[in-house]
Design a protein around this motif. Structure first.
Motif, PDB file in Angstrom:
ATOM      1  N   SER A  30       0.842  -1.201   0.000  1.00 33.91           N
ATOM      2  CA  SER A  30       0.000   0.000   0.000  1.00 33.91           C
ATOM      3  C   SER A  30       0.880   1.255   0.000  1.00 33.91           C
ATOM      4  O   SER A  30       1.907   1.295   0.678  1.00 33.91           O
ATOM      5  N   PRO A  31       0.473   2.292  -0.731  1.00 37.30           N
ATOM      6  CA  PRO A  31       1.247   3.543  -0.695  1.00 37.30           C
ATOM      7  C   PRO A  31       1.241   4.175   0.695  1.00 37.30           C
ATOM      8  O   PRO A  31       2.070   5.024   0.991  1.00 37.30           O
ATOM      9  N   PHE A  32       0.292   3.768   1.520  1.00 32.76           N
ATOM     10  CA  PHE A  32       0.231   4.327   2.874  1.00 32.76           C
ATOM     11  C   PHE A  32       0.951   3.441   3.899  1.00 32.76           C
ATOM     12  O   PHE A  32       0.794   3.641   5.093  1.00 32.76           O
ATOM     13  N   HIS A  33       1.733   2.450   3.426  1.00 34.23           N
ATOM     14  CA  HIS A  33       2.469   1.611   4.383  1.00 34.23           C
ATOM     15  C   HIS A  33       3.544   2.443   5.082  1.00 34.23           C
ATOM     16  O   HIS A  33       3.790   2.288   6.269  1.00 34.23           O
ATOM     17  N   THR A  34       4.203   3.302   4.327  1.00 30.99           N
ATOM     18  CA  THR A  34       5.101   4.263   4.962  1.00 30.99           C
ATOM     19  C   THR A  34       4.459   5.643   4.858  1.00 30.99           C
ATOM     20  O   THR A  34       3.872   5.993   3.827  1.00 30.99           O
ATOM     21  N   VAL A  35       4.565   6.370   5.939  1.00 28.93           N
ATOM     22  CA  VAL A  35       3.995   7.724   5.997  1.00 28.93           C
ATOM     23  C   VAL A  35       5.067   8.629   6.616  1.00 28.93           C
ATOM     24  O   VAL A  35       6.085   8.138   7.094  1.00 28.93           O
ATOM     25  N   ALA A  36       4.822   9.922   6.591  1.00 26.94           N
ATOM     26  CA  ALA A  36       5.750  10.838   7.265  1.00 26.94           C
ATOM     27  C   ALA A  36       5.079  11.350   8.533  1.00 26.94           C
ATOM     28  O   ALA A  36       3.853  11.534   8.558  1.00 26.94           O
ATOM     29  N   ILE A  37       5.894  11.525   9.570  1.00 26.92           N
ATOM     30  CA  ILE A  37       5.363  12.213  10.753  1.00 26.92           C
ATOM     31  C   ILE A  37       6.242  13.427  11.034  1.00 26.92           C
ATOM     32  O   ILE A  37       7.407  13.470  10.628  1.00 26.92           O
ATOM     33  N   SER A  38       5.660  14.363  11.718  1.00 26.22           N
ATOM     34  CA  SER A  38       6.449  15.509  12.157  1.00 26.22           C
ATOM     35  C   SER A  38       6.279  15.678  13.653  1.00 26.22           C
ATOM     36  O   SER A  38       5.163  15.648  14.174  1.00 26.22           O
ATOM     37  N   THR A  39       7.430  15.802  14.324  1.00 29.56           N
ATOM     38  CA  THR A  39       7.429  16.100  15.754  1.00 29.56           C
ATOM     39  C   THR A  39       7.957  17.532  15.907  1.00 29.56           C
ATOM     40  O   THR A  39       8.477  18.114  14.947  1.00 29.56           O
ATOM     41  N   ILE A  40       7.838  18.045  17.105  1.00 29.75           N
ATOM     42  CA  ILE A  40       8.387  19.383  17.382  1.00 29.75           C
ATOM     43  C   ILE A  40       9.453  19.234  18.460  1.00 29.75           C
ATOM     44  O   ILE A  40       9.225  18.568  19.474  1.00 29.75           O
ATOM     45  N   TYR A  41      10.614  19.818  18.222  1.00 32.89           N
ATOM     46  CA  TYR A  41      11.659  19.827  19.254  1.00 32.89           C
ATOM     47  C   TYR A  41      12.301  21.211  19.275  1.00 32.89           C
ATOM     48  O   TYR A  41      12.721  21.704  18.220  1.00 32.89           O
ATOM     49  N   GLN A  42      12.340  21.790  20.435  1.00 36.87           N
ATOM     50  CA  GLN A  42      12.879  23.145  20.613  1.00 36.87           C
ATOM     51  C   GLN A  42      12.276  24.106  19.586  1.00 36.87           C
ATOM     52  O   GLN A  42      12.984  24.883  18.942  1.00 36.87           O
ATOM     53  N   GLY A  43      10.966  23.981  19.405  1.00 38.79           N
ATOM     54  CA  GLY A  43      10.239  24.904  18.538  1.00 38.79           C
ATOM     55  C   GLY A  43      10.399  24.647  17.055  1.00 38.79           C
ATOM     56  O   GLY A  43       9.836  25.384  16.242  1.00 38.79           O
ATOM     57  N   LYS A  44      11.162  23.597  16.709  1.00 37.22           N
ATOM     58  CA  LYS A  44      11.379  23.343  15.272  1.00 37.22           C
ATOM     59  C   LYS A  44      10.745  22.017  14.861  1.00 37.22           C
ATOM     60  O   LYS A  44      10.791  21.048  15.631  1.00 37.22           O
TER      61      LYS A  44
END
Ligand SMILES: Cc1cc2nc3c(=O)[nH]c(=O)nc-3n(C[C@H](O)[C@H](O)[C@H](O)COP(=O)(O)O)c2cc1C
Length: 201
Positions: A30-44
């Motif tokens: 599936s194209p959704f097997h890998t996805v991207a996530i974004s976390t926040i660290y020190q405001g970035k």
């Protein structure tokens, strides 16, 4: 017009988004097997690719596996709100989510997911912590390189294994289309759909 993505009804789109994510978690192709996530660290923002390991569509929950010693675990504990992005390049569909994440280490959920984690995948958790400076390129030691360890030996990885669960509070669907792009957003409170809207694209 795509057959996967009926466009007339917001509820159909919502259901199809979750079906696609469930399929992402169970089907390696599936194209959704890998996805991207974004976390926040020190405001970035910190963006990274992860494997979607589980989706509880009714509970609006997404899950990934990671190393309990990895920097992102500390980042999420400090700033639990994370976002997710999945893309089906063939269908030209992007699905974004955001929600509050929780880190599970050596608890019931971690045990459940660990028991479903295959022999080969367990190796990642039997190594030194991720992100350590190396004096040079490093090769794995022979037994690990060839996956020569027993299931019992792989249990040593459990303490380094973390599950990140995320309670989704927002989902955004975007379909790039030659007859006109389409976009819709969905808001959740707990597992309940609290609102949905078409948006200009
Ligand atoms: C195809 C692919 C899949 C990945 N899947 C995961 C994953 O499921 N879990 C994970 O922690 N890292 C995964 N990574 C590595 C992350 O993108 C990231 O670089 C790494 O976890 C370090 O993040 P951190 O230093 O912020 O903790 C994957 C990388 C690639 C290229």
């Amino acid at each position: 017009m795509s057959e996967i993505w009926p466009i007339t009804d917001l509820n159909d789109i919502e259901s199809q988004c979750w079906r696609s994510m469930v399929s992402g978690s169970t089907n390696r192709r599936s194209p959704f097997h890998t996805v991207a996530i974004s976390t926040i660290y020190q405001g970035k923002p910190h963006l990274m690719t992860v494997v979607l390991r589980r989706v509880d569509a009714e509970d609006r929950k997404l899950y990934l596996h990671t190393d309990a010693r990895s920097p992102k675990v500390g980042h999420i504990q400090k700033h639990p709100h994370i976002s997710w992005l999945g893309l089906d390049p063939d269908e030209k569909v992007q699905i974004r989510f955001s929600g509050k994440a929780m880190v599970h280490i050596e608890d019931e959920l971690a045990r459940e997911q660990w028991d479903r984690t295959g022999h080969h995948s367990r190796r990642a958790y039997m190594l030194e912590p991720p992100g350590i400076l190396l004096p040079e390129r490093q090769e794995l030691a022979a037994p690990l390189k060839g996956f020569h360890y027993t299931d019992d030996e792989s249990e040593s990885g459990f303490r380094n294994f973390a599950v990140i669960s995320c309670d989704v509070d927002w989902m955004d669907w975007y379909h790039l289309h030659h007859q006109g792009n389409l976009r819709a957003e969905f808001h959740y409170e707990g597992s309940l759909l609290k609102g949905c809207n078409w948006l200009s694209s």
